[in-house]
Write a protein that holds these residues in place. Structure first.
Motif, PDB file in Angstrom:
ATOM      1  N   UNK A  28       0.836  -1.208   0.000  1.00 57.47           N
ATOM      2  CA  UNK A  28       0.000   0.000   0.000  1.00 57.47           C
ATOM      3  C   UNK A  28       0.867   1.253   0.000  1.00 57.47           C
ATOM      4  N   UNK A  29       1.921   1.256   0.850  1.00 58.58           N
ATOM      5  CA  UNK A  29       2.802   2.416   0.903  1.00 58.58           C
ATOM      6  C   UNK A  29       3.514   2.642  -0.428  1.00 58.58           C
ATOM      7  N   UNK A  30       3.937   1.567  -1.062  1.00 59.32           N
ATOM      8  CA  UNK A  30       4.607   1.692  -2.354  1.00 59.32           C
ATOM      9  C   UNK A  30       3.681   2.283  -3.406  1.00 59.32           C
ATOM     10  N   UNK A  31       2.421   1.829  -3.424  1.00 61.21           N
ATOM     11  CA  UNK A  31       1.453   2.376  -4.376  1.00 61.21           C
ATOM     12  C   UNK A  31       1.198   3.851  -4.124  1.00 61.21           C
ATOM     13  N   UNK A  32       1.121   4.228  -2.856  1.00 59.67           N
ATOM     14  CA  UNK A  32       0.894   5.642  -2.522  1.00 59.67           C
ATOM     15  C   UNK A  32       2.071   6.494  -3.000  1.00 59.67           C
ATOM     16  N   UNK A  33       3.301   6.039  -2.747  1.00 65.09           N
ATOM     17  CA  UNK A  33       4.483   6.801  -3.161  1.00 65.09           C
ATOM     18  C   UNK A  33       4.592   6.896  -4.681  1.00 65.09           C
ATOM     19  N   UNK A  34       4.328   5.776  -5.367  1.00 69.26           N
ATOM     20  CA  UNK A  34       4.378   5.798  -6.823  1.00 69.26           C
ATOM     21  C   UNK A  34       3.297   6.699  -7.407  1.00 69.26           C
ATOM     22  N   UNK A  35       2.098   6.639  -6.808  1.00 67.01           N
ATOM     23  CA  UNK A  35       1.014   7.497  -7.271  1.00 67.01           C
ATOM     24  C   UNK A  35       1.324   8.968  -7.069  1.00 67.01           C
ATOM     25  N   UNK A  36       1.904   9.296  -5.902  1.00 66.81           N
ATOM     26  CA  UNK A  36       2.260  10.700  -5.638  1.00 66.81           C
ATOM     27  C   UNK A  36       3.327  11.183  -6.610  1.00 66.81           C
ATOM     28  N   UNK A  37       4.326  10.334  -6.861  1.00 69.21           N
ATOM     29  CA  UNK A  37       5.389  10.714  -7.801  1.00 69.21           C
ATOM     30  C   UNK A  37       4.821  10.922  -9.211  1.00 69.21           C
ATOM     31  N   UNK A  38       3.923  10.040  -9.617  1.00 71.49           N
ATOM     32  CA  UNK A  38       3.302  10.170 -10.932  1.00 71.49           C
ATOM     33  C   UNK A  38       2.488  11.450 -11.022  1.00 71.49           C
ATOM     34  N   UNK A  39       1.739  11.758  -9.968  1.00 80.33           N
ATOM     35  CA  UNK A  39       0.885  12.941  -9.968  1.00 80.33           C
ATOM     36  C   UNK A  39       1.704  14.220 -10.108  1.00 80.33           C
ATOM     37  N   UNK A  40       2.826  14.303  -9.397  1.00 79.57           N
ATOM     38  CA  UNK A  40       3.623  15.527  -9.427  1.00 79.57           C
ATOM     39  C   UNK A  40       4.354  15.714 -10.749  1.00 79.57           C
ATOM     40  N   UNK A  41       4.449  14.680 -11.566  1.00 85.88           N
ATOM     41  CA  UNK A  41       5.112  14.829 -12.866  1.00 85.88           C
ATOM     42  C   UNK A  41       4.143  15.155 -13.991  1.00 85.88           C
ATOM     43  N   UNK A  42       2.846  15.139 -13.709  1.00 88.42           N
ATOM     44  CA  UNK A  42       1.885  15.369 -14.791  1.00 88.42           C
ATOM     45  C   UNK A  42       1.976  16.768 -15.362  1.00 88.42           C
ATOM     46  N   UNK A  43       2.265  17.788 -14.520  1.00 85.76           N
ATOM     47  CA  UNK A  43       2.330  19.162 -15.016  1.00 85.76           C
ATOM     48  C   UNK A  43       3.755  19.659 -15.188  1.00 85.76           C
ATOM     49  N   UNK A  44       4.718  18.727 -15.196  1.00 77.29           N
ATOM     50  CA  UNK A  44       6.105  19.101 -15.406  1.00 77.29           C
ATOM     51  C   UNK A  44       6.361  19.247 -16.909  1.00 77.29           C
ATOM     52  N   UNK A  45       6.820  20.413 -17.313  1.00 78.26           N
ATOM     53  CA  UNK A  45       6.980  20.705 -18.743  1.00 78.26           C
ATOM     54  C   UNK A  45       8.008  19.796 -19.396  1.00 78.26           C
ATOM     55  N   UNK A  46       9.163  19.621 -18.734  1.00 77.04           N
ATOM     56  CA  UNK A  46      10.217  18.787 -19.318  1.00 77.04           C
ATOM     57  C   UNK A  46       9.765  17.339 -19.478  1.00 77.04           C
ATOM     58  N   UNK A  47       9.042  16.825 -18.478  1.00 77.07           N
ATOM     59  CA  UNK A  47       8.546  15.448 -18.558  1.00 77.07           C
ATOM     60  C   UNK A  47       7.521  15.320 -19.678  1.00 77.07           C
ATOM     61  N   UNK A  48       6.651  16.316 -19.817  1.00 77.70           N
ATOM     62  CA  UNK A  48       5.629  16.270 -20.860  1.00 77.70           C
ATOM     63  C   UNK A  48       6.257  16.275 -22.244  1.00 77.70           C
ATOM     64  N   UNK A  49       7.312  17.065 -22.432  1.00 74.48           N
ATOM     65  CA  UNK A  49       7.994  17.102 -23.729  1.00 74.48           C
ATOM     66  C   UNK A  49       8.627  15.745 -24.038  1.00 74.48           C
ATOM     67  N   UNK A  50       9.256  15.137 -23.026  1.00 66.33           N
ATOM     68  CA  UNK A  50       9.884  13.835 -23.230  1.00 66.33           C
ATOM     69  C   UNK A  50       8.854  12.735 -23.486  1.00 66.33           C
ATOM     70  N   UNK A  51       7.639  12.906 -22.949  1.00 68.72           N
ATOM     71  CA  UNK A  51       6.595  11.888 -23.096  1.00 68.72           C
ATOM     72  C   UNK A  51       5.930  11.898 -24.472  1.00 68.72           C
ATOM     73  N   UNK A  52       6.061  12.977 -25.217  1.00 70.02           N
ATOM     74  CA  UNK A  52       5.300  13.135 -26.452  1.00 70.02           C
ATOM     75  C   UNK A  52       5.561  12.013 -27.447  1.00 70.02           C
ATOM     76  N   UNK A  53       6.805  11.650 -27.624  1.00 65.76           N
ATOM     77  CA  UNK A  53       7.154  10.639 -28.619  1.00 65.76           C
ATOM     78  C   UNK A  53       7.654   9.341 -27.991  1.00 65.76           C
ATOM     79  N   UNK A  54       7.544   9.241 -26.674  1.00 67.14           N
ATOM     80  CA  UNK A  54       8.049   8.047 -25.993  1.00 67.14           C
ATOM     81  C   UNK A  54       7.032   6.908 -26.069  1.00 67.14           C
ATOM     82  N   UNK A  55       7.558   5.690 -26.206  1.00 62.86           N
ATOM     83  CA  UNK A  55       6.699   4.509 -26.230  1.00 62.86           C
ATOM     84  C   UNK A  55       6.699   3.760 -24.905  1.00 62.86           C
ATOM     85  N   UNK A  56       7.366   4.310 -23.907  1.00 60.32           N
ATOM     86  CA  UNK A  56       7.390   3.650 -22.604  1.00 60.32           C
ATOM     87  C   UNK A  56       5.996   3.620 -21.992  1.00 60.32           C
TER      88      UNK A  56
END
Length: 216
Positions: A170-198
């Protein structure tokens, strides 16, 4: 090595505080950004004893810069041709920060971009002289916190093995979810995600579309 009943917080708590105290200048630094005639300057003053560190990037040595300004956050990252970055982030953005970024863009666009810094390992960020991203310190503090919490749970609750594994999951899911949430509005991450297939990049793209998150 030993789990002493009733003493884990006495042992772990002070060490966690000492770790923060010794490195607090890496976590919270006083930063002053100034635009001068020939470039941008940042003065970083640690909270502990020490002289301010002044870094100057001339307009002609700017290899690239990233700007993102909205009602929630103002963000500016400048990549120097010498292989380091400056980062300014203000949340929520003040008028003075918005004006500084506007003037920076106006001045920087008058000069051609400098040559890119020397190649680095794929995906590795340039060192940030403003101390915005201290990953080693964050990892150490997280480890200390997890050890302290785990010891406290062991002492006061004495959970079974199944309960420990469930709690860890449960703790791992919470930490992963929080980390994912904080990267959603990160400009650099969004640019890298545009063409990524990961898979993680596809998940972030889907969440931004579903939640209506726009990264300008």
């Amino acid at each position: 090595m030993y789990n002493l009943d009733g003493q884990v917080l006495l042992i772990g708590g002070p060490w966690l505080f000492v770790a923060w105290l010794l490195h607090r200048d890496l976590v919270r630094r006083r930063r002053e950004f100034r635009l001068v005639d020939d470039g941008i300057t940042v003065e970083v003053t640690p909270l502990v004893v020490g002289a301010p560190r002044v870094t100057h990037v001339p307009w002609t040595e700017i290899a690239d810069y990233t700007v993102s300004v909205d009602y929630e956050k103002a963000f500016l990252r400048v990549v120097s041709a010498r292989g380091y970055t400056l980062t300014l982030e203000d949340r929520p953005p003040r008028l003075s920060t918005r004006e500084l970024i506007r003037r920076f863009v106006e001045q920087a666009d008058r000069y051609p971009r400098a040559a890119e810094p020397s190649p680095r390992r794929k995906g590795a960020p340039f060192p940030d002289v403003t101390g915005e991203q201290p990953p080693i310190l964050a990892g150490c503090l997280t480890l200390f916190a997890l050890i302290t919490v785990n010891s406290a749970v062991e002492t006061f609750l004495d959970p079974s093995y199944a309960q420990k594994m469930a709690g860890f999951a449960v703790l791992s899911l919470i930490l992963l979810g929080a980390r994912l949430w904080w990267t959603l509005d990160d400009f650099d991450v969004a640019v890298a995600d545009r063409d990524s297939r990961r898979l993680i990049a596809q998940l972030r793209r889907w969440l931004r579309r579903v939640l209506g998150i726009r990264v300008s």
